[in-house]
Design a protein around this motif. Structure first.
Motif, PDB file in Angstrom:
ATOM      1  N   LYS A 230       8.895  -1.151  -6.858  1.00  0.00           N
ATOM      2  CA  LYS A 230       8.020  -0.108  -6.307  1.00  0.00           C
ATOM      3  C   LYS A 230       7.829   1.031  -7.303  1.00  0.00           C
ATOM      4  O   LYS A 230       6.752   1.619  -7.370  1.00  0.00           O
ATOM      5  CB  LYS A 230       8.581   0.440  -4.992  1.00  0.00           C
TER       6      LYS A 230
ATOM      7  N   THR B 146      -0.609   1.835  -7.906  1.00  0.00           N
ATOM      8  CA  THR B 146      -0.766   2.757  -6.776  1.00  0.00           C
ATOM      9  C   THR B 146      -2.159   2.656  -6.162  1.00  0.00           C
ATOM     10  O   THR B 146      -2.476   3.378  -5.234  1.00  0.00           O
ATOM     11  CB  THR B 146      -0.524   4.210  -7.219  1.00  0.00           C
TER      12      THR B 146
ATOM     13  N   ARG C 118       2.310  -0.259  -3.342  1.00  0.00           N
ATOM     14  CA  ARG C 118       3.638  -0.417  -3.966  1.00  0.00           C
ATOM     15  C   ARG C 118       4.528  -1.328  -3.133  1.00  0.00           C
ATOM     16  O   ARG C 118       5.225  -2.195  -3.672  1.00  0.00           O
ATOM     17  CB  ARG C 118       4.309   0.950  -4.149  1.00  0.00           C
TER      18      ARG C 118
END
Length: 186
Positions: free
Chosen positions: A145, A150, A48
């Motif tokens: 983010k 992920t 992220r």
């Protein structure tokens, strides 16, 4: 995930978070599920963080810092190496003999990258941008983010435009997979 503040404060808080996770890894006596969970946690944070930097920080470096293009290119190359290591760690069992050297390599690479950003890039950016620009970049980084993947995707394009188009979709798929498997919930 989101710490608040300007872009430099936000990214330095991420750096401290990852350093703390590395410290926990180093203090672990054994591998197993606890190590796998911590590797997943580090991976989520690093992916992220990297995506957000590639979308917003490095374009700002190119725009605001004289000679920022080569500096941004070097940072993106660092990210590509880390992402490949994360992909390899994802596929490696925690009891595999290669796990410890891979983790050491990741920690060394990330630590050098962090030191370079904090010693060189961040002070230059602070001098080149207004406080308002740094605050706006911090907001953009936090939003990026929140939608970023992920999991490592080393083959994904690293250009800011392609990343802004593709990362939210990859992030949605990754978060759905994480939800289904319980990854990152420890």
């Amino acid at each position: 995930m989101g710490h608040g503040g300007n872009v430099i404060d936000e990214l330095m808080a991420d750096h401290r978070e990852v350093e703390e996770m590395f410290g926990r890894m180093q203090s672990m006596a054994t591998g197993g599920q606890e190590l796998r969970d911590l590797i997943d946690e580090v991976t989520i944070e690093l992916v992220r963080h990297s995506v957000a930097e590639e979308q917003y920080l490095y374009p700002a470096v190119r725009e605001h810092i004289e000679g920022g293009g080569p500096m941004a290119d070097k940072e993106i190359e660092d990210h590509a190496r880390v992402e490949k290591m994360l992909k390899q760690l994802e596929k490696t069992s925690t009891d595999d003999a290669q796990m410890s050297p891979l983790l050491r390599q990741l920690m060394d690479e990330v630590t050098a990258h962090v030191r370079d950003e904090e010693t060189n890039l961040f002070p230059m950016l602070r001098r080149a941008c207004t406080p308002q620009q740094l605050d706006e970049l911090g907001d953009k980084i936090r939003r990026a983010k929140s939608m970023a993947p992920t999991r490592p995707h080393p083959a994904a394009p690293s250009s800011p435009t392609a990343s802004k188009l593709l990362a939210p979709g990859a992030g949605l798929v990754d978060r759905a997979r994480d939800f289904m498997t319980g990854r990152g919930k420890s």
